[in-house]
Motif scaffolding. Structure first.
Motif, PDB file in Angstrom:
ATOM      1  N   VAL A  76       0.866  -1.181   0.000  1.00  0.00           N
ATOM      2  CA  VAL A  76       0.000   0.000   0.000  1.00  0.00           C
ATOM      3  C   VAL A  76       0.895   1.219   0.000  1.00  0.00           C
ATOM      4  CG1 VAL A  76      -1.997  -1.059   1.119  1.00  0.00           C
ATOM      5  CG2 VAL A  76      -0.231  -0.010   2.526  1.00  0.00           C
ATOM      6  N   ARG A  77       0.391   2.288  -0.566  1.00  0.00           N
ATOM      7  CA  ARG A  77       1.196   3.495  -0.646  1.00  0.00           C
ATOM      8  C   ARG A  77       0.278   4.700  -0.783  1.00  0.00           C
ATOM      9  NH1 ARG A  77       5.853   4.570  -5.135  1.00  0.00           N
ATOM     10  NH2 ARG A  77       6.415   6.646  -4.442  1.00  0.00           N
ATOM     11  N   TRP A  78       0.652   5.796  -0.183  1.00  0.00           N
ATOM     12  CA  TRP A  78      -0.095   7.045  -0.279  1.00  0.00           C
ATOM     13  C   TRP A  78       0.600   7.948  -1.298  1.00  0.00           C
ATOM     14  CZ3 TRP A  78      -4.372   7.726   2.894  1.00  0.00           C
ATOM     15  CH2 TRP A  78      -4.489   6.844   3.964  1.00  0.00           C
ATOM     16  N   SER A  79      -0.151   8.709  -2.047  1.00  0.00           N
ATOM     17  CA  SER A  79       0.462   9.728  -2.893  1.00  0.00           C
ATOM     18  C   SER A  79       0.818  10.904  -1.980  1.00  0.00           C
ATOM     19  CB  SER A  79      -0.505  10.158  -3.994  1.00  0.00           C
ATOM     20  OG  SER A  79      -1.544  10.935  -3.448  1.00  0.00           O
ATOM     21  N   PRO A  80       1.605  11.870  -2.445  1.00  0.00           N
ATOM     22  CA  PRO A  80       1.987  12.988  -1.586  1.00  0.00           C
ATOM     23  C   PRO A  80       0.800  13.763  -1.007  1.00  0.00           C
ATOM     24  CG  PRO A  80       3.377  12.948  -3.512  1.00  0.00           C
ATOM     25  CD  PRO A  80       2.308  11.896  -3.721  1.00  0.00           C
ATOM     26  N   CYS A  81      -0.352  13.746  -1.690  1.00  0.00           N
ATOM     27  CA  CYS A  81      -1.508  14.483  -1.177  1.00  0.00           C
ATOM     28  C   CYS A  81      -2.413  13.609  -0.317  1.00  0.00           C
ATOM     29  CB  CYS A  81      -2.307  15.091  -2.327  1.00  0.00           C
ATOM     30  SG  CYS A  81      -3.064  13.870  -3.406  1.00  0.00           S
ATOM     31  N   GLY A  82      -2.091  12.338  -0.091  1.00  0.00           N
ATOM     32  CA  GLY A  82      -2.872  11.493   0.808  1.00  0.00           C
ATOM     33  C   GLY A  82      -3.765  10.487   0.076  1.00  0.00           C
ATOM     34  N   LYS A  83      -3.890  10.471  -1.225  1.00  0.00           N
ATOM     35  CA  LYS A  83      -4.605   9.378  -1.888  1.00  0.00           C
ATOM     36  C   LYS A  83      -3.664   8.215  -2.071  1.00  0.00           C
ATOM     37  CE  LYS A  83      -7.565  12.414  -4.582  1.00  0.00           C
ATOM     38  NZ  LYS A  83      -6.908  13.676  -4.889  1.00  0.00           N
ATOM     39  N   PHE A  84      -4.194   6.999  -2.478  1.00  0.00           N
ATOM     40  CA  PHE A  84      -3.328   5.849  -2.721  1.00  0.00           C
ATOM     41  C   PHE A  84      -2.498   6.078  -3.967  1.00  0.00           C
ATOM     42  CE2 PHE A  84      -4.195   2.931   0.543  1.00  0.00           C
ATOM     43  CZ  PHE A  84      -5.454   3.251   1.004  1.00  0.00           C
ATOM     44  N   ASP A  85      -1.485   5.226  -4.190  1.00  0.00           N
ATOM     45  CA  ASP A  85      -0.487   5.414  -5.238  1.00  0.00           C
ATOM     46  C   ASP A  85      -1.109   5.666  -6.598  1.00  0.00           C
ATOM     47  OD1 ASP A  85       2.021   5.555  -6.347  1.00  0.00           O
ATOM     48  OD2 ASP A  85       2.195   3.401  -6.600  1.00  0.00           O
ATOM     49  N   ILE A  86      -0.748   6.776  -7.177  1.00  0.00           N
ATOM     50  CA  ILE A  86      -1.229   7.184  -8.497  1.00  0.00           C
ATOM     51  C   ILE A  86      -0.068   7.801  -9.261  1.00  0.00           C
ATOM     52  CG2 ILE A  86      -3.651   7.528  -7.860  1.00  0.00           C
ATOM     53  CD1 ILE A  86      -3.080  10.454  -7.427  1.00  0.00           C
ATOM     54  N   ASP A  87      -0.315   8.120 -10.533  1.00  0.00           N
ATOM     55  CA  ASP A  87       0.754   8.730 -11.315  1.00  0.00           C
ATOM     56  C   ASP A  87       1.061  10.127 -10.758  1.00  0.00           C
ATOM     57  OD1 ASP A  87      -0.327  10.931 -13.524  1.00  0.00           O
ATOM     58  OD2 ASP A  87      -1.875   9.546 -12.823  1.00  0.00           O
ATOM     59  N   PRO A  88       2.228  10.700 -11.102  1.00  0.00           N
ATOM     60  CA  PRO A  88       2.632  11.979 -10.518  1.00  0.00           C
ATOM     61  C   PRO A  88       1.669  13.129 -10.782  1.00  0.00           C
ATOM     62  CG  PRO A  88       4.494  10.945 -11.613  1.00  0.00           C
ATOM     63  CD  PRO A  88       3.287  10.126 -11.942  1.00  0.00           C
ATOM     64  N   TRP A  89       0.829  13.014 -11.798  1.00  0.00           N
ATOM     65  CA  TRP A  89      -0.099  14.080 -12.140  1.00  0.00           C
ATOM     66  C   TRP A  89      -1.495  13.836 -11.563  1.00  0.00           C
ATOM     67  CZ3 TRP A  89       3.301  11.603 -15.293  1.00  0.00           C
ATOM     68  CH2 TRP A  89       4.440  12.345 -15.615  1.00  0.00           C
ATOM     69  N   LYS A  91      -3.778  11.565 -12.370  1.00  0.00           N
ATOM     70  CA  LYS A  91      -4.811  11.175 -13.338  1.00  0.00           C
ATOM     71  C   LYS A  91      -5.134   9.679 -13.310  1.00  0.00           C
ATOM     72  CE  LYS A  91      -7.057  11.803 -17.430  1.00  0.00           C
ATOM     73  NZ  LYS A  91      -8.463  11.880 -17.238  1.00  0.00           N
ATOM     74  N   TYR A  92      -4.114   8.814 -13.137  1.00  0.00           N
ATOM     75  CA  TYR A  92      -4.325   7.369 -13.262  1.00  0.00           C
ATOM     76  C   TYR A  92      -3.791   6.601 -12.062  1.00  0.00           C
ATOM     77  CZ  TYR A  92      -5.221   8.457 -18.117  1.00  0.00           C
ATOM     78  OH  TYR A  92      -5.732   8.983 -19.258  1.00  0.00           O
ATOM     79  N   LEU A  93      -4.488   5.545 -11.722  1.00  0.00           N
ATOM     80  CA  LEU A  93      -4.006   4.519 -10.819  1.00  0.00           C
ATOM     81  C   LEU A  93      -3.733   3.304 -11.685  1.00  0.00           C
ATOM     82  CD1 LEU A  93      -5.205   3.504  -7.393  1.00  0.00           C
ATOM     83  CD2 LEU A  93      -5.134   1.757  -9.148  1.00  0.00           C
ATOM     84  N   CYS A  94      -2.598   2.693 -11.503  1.00  0.00           N
ATOM     85  CA  CYS A  94      -2.185   1.595 -12.364  1.00  0.00           C
ATOM     86  C   CYS A  94      -1.919   0.352 -11.533  1.00  0.00           C
ATOM     87  CB  CYS A  94      -0.918   2.012 -13.112  1.00  0.00           C
ATOM     88  SG  CYS A  94      -0.353   0.832 -14.324  1.00  0.00           S
ATOM     89  N   THR A  95      -2.253  -0.822 -12.098  1.00  0.00           N
ATOM     90  CA  THR A  95      -2.004  -2.092 -11.431  1.00  0.00           C
ATOM     91  C   THR A  95      -1.754  -3.170 -12.469  1.00  0.00           C
ATOM     92  OG1 THR A  95      -2.814  -3.611  -9.738  1.00  0.00           O
ATOM     93  CG2 THR A  95      -4.432  -2.781 -11.309  1.00  0.00           C
ATOM     94  N   GLY A  96      -1.218  -4.296 -12.042  1.00  0.00           N
ATOM     95  CA  GLY A  96      -0.973  -5.425 -12.933  1.00  0.00           C
ATOM     96  C   GLY A  96      -1.863  -6.598 -12.585  1.00  0.00           C
ATOM     97  N   THR A  97      -1.994  -7.543 -13.527  1.00  0.00           N
ATOM     98  CA  THR A  97      -2.819  -8.725 -13.309  1.00  0.00           C
ATOM     99  C   THR A  97      -1.965  -9.984 -13.444  1.00  0.00           C
ATOM    100  OG1 THR A  97      -3.438  -9.053 -15.621  1.00  0.00           O
ATOM    101  CG2 THR A  97      -4.808  -7.537 -14.327  1.00  0.00           C
ATOM    102  N   GLN A  98      -2.525 -11.107 -13.018  1.00  0.00           N
ATOM    103  CA  GLN A  98      -1.785 -12.360 -13.110  1.00  0.00           C
ATOM    104  C   GLN A  98      -1.787 -12.942 -14.508  1.00  0.00           C
ATOM    105  OE1 GLN A  98      -3.608 -14.830 -10.192  1.00  0.00           O
ATOM    106  NE2 GLN A  98      -5.430 -15.212 -11.400  1.00  0.00           N
ATOM    107  N   ASP A  99      -2.580 -12.374 -15.419  1.00  0.00           N
ATOM    108  CA  ASP A  99      -2.587 -12.870 -16.793  1.00  0.00           C
ATOM    109  C   ASP A  99      -1.896 -11.910 -17.771  1.00  0.00           C
ATOM    110  OD1 ASP A  99      -4.595 -10.985 -16.640  1.00  0.00           O
ATOM    111  OD2 ASP A  99      -6.045 -12.151 -17.777  1.00  0.00           O
ATOM    112  N   GLY A 100      -0.961 -11.103 -17.262  1.00  0.00           N
ATOM    113  CA  GLY A 100      -0.092 -10.310 -18.122  1.00  0.00           C
ATOM    114  C   GLY A 100      -0.634  -8.983 -18.590  1.00  0.00           C
ATOM    115  N   LYS A 101      -1.603  -8.423 -17.895  1.00  0.00           N
ATOM    116  CA  LYS A 101      -2.169  -7.130 -18.295  1.00  0.00           C
ATOM    117  C   LYS A 101      -1.750  -6.040 -17.322  1.00  0.00           C
ATOM    118  CE  LYS A 101      -6.239  -9.056 -20.459  1.00  0.00           C
ATOM    119  NZ  LYS A 101      -6.872 -10.241 -19.913  1.00  0.00           N
ATOM    120  N   VAL A 102      -1.615  -4.820 -17.848  1.00  0.00           N
ATOM    121  CA  VAL A 102      -1.410  -3.628 -17.044  1.00  0.00           C
ATOM    122  C   VAL A 102      -2.687  -2.805 -17.186  1.00  0.00           C
ATOM    123  CG1 VAL A 102      -0.016  -1.565 -16.689  1.00  0.00           C
ATOM    124  CG2 VAL A 102       1.078  -3.683 -17.439  1.00  0.00           C
ATOM    125  N   LEU A 103      -3.337  -2.500 -16.056  1.00  0.00           N
ATOM    126  CA  LEU A 103      -4.619  -1.801 -16.062  1.00  0.00           C
ATOM    127  C   LEU A 103      -4.449  -0.381 -15.559  1.00  0.00           C
ATOM    128  CD1 LEU A 103      -6.805  -4.585 -14.394  1.00  0.00           C
ATOM    129  CD2 LEU A 103      -6.337  -4.256 -16.827  1.00  0.00           C
TER     130      LEU A 103
END
Length: 175
Positions: A76-89, A91-103
């Motif tokens: 788990v990770r917080w962004s600098p403003c207190g939301k969970f890990d997101i891109d520096p801007w 706009k997006y939260l990104c995660t990976g799957t067990q079947d080779g996808k990046v969401l």
């Protein structure tokens, strides 16, 4: 919890549930903890039992519990403003799957906005892939100030004998 100046002295436990059989609280082994960088005293705890709990220092119970996520939480990770890990801007939260996808999820609408197949962007040797299937995406991480995304893929595999048992010699090499 303990004071880092004198570890091992004057420590106290914060239970995530009243009892193991209690209907309330966070269950399972806590696998990760992250403190909110805004100094609010909030922290997030992830569990192998498919949950994330948000806690506040100096309180004895979970303030918010996200249950039945469908996967054990290992980071788990917080962004600098207190939301969970997101891109520096933001706009997006990104995660990976067990079947080779990046969401990619839009943080404003929480809708899935893009899916990338790792096989489409990587030239993975067919000898590495199991039965021509995609490899698990173990981790994704945004670069802190550039439009780059790091993706870690791979999985442990064991050689099988004709009778279906693992070959202990090749298993030892993999481990």
């Amino acid at each position: 919890c303990f004071d880092v100046i004198s570890p091992g002295k004057d420590c106290y436990a914060i239970p995530t549930s009243a009892t193991r059989k209690s209907a309330y609280g966070q269950k399972g082994l806590i696998s990760t903890i992250a403190f909110n960088p805004d100094y609010s005293g909030a922290y997030a705890a992830g569990s192998f039992a498919e949950s994330v709990g948000i806690y506040v220092e100096n309180t004895s119970e979970c303030a918010l519990l996200l249950n039945n996520l469908g996967f054990g939480v290992t980071h788990v990770r917080w962004s600098p403003c207190g939301k969970f890990d997101i891109d520096p801007w933001g706009k997006y939260l990104c995660t990976g799957t067990q079947d080779g996808k990046v969401l990619f999820f839009d943080t404003n609408t929480f809708e899935l906005s893009r899916t990338i197949e790792t096989n489409d962007i990587l030239n993975i040797d067919n000898k590495i892939k199991k039965n021509n299937q995609s490899m698990c995406v173990n981790s994704v991480s945004f670069h802190p100030f550039s439009a780059l995304l790091g993706v870690a893929i791979g999985e442990r595999s064991f050689a099988m004998n004709a009778d279906g048992n693992t070959d202990s010699e090749s298993e030892a090499e993999v481990m």
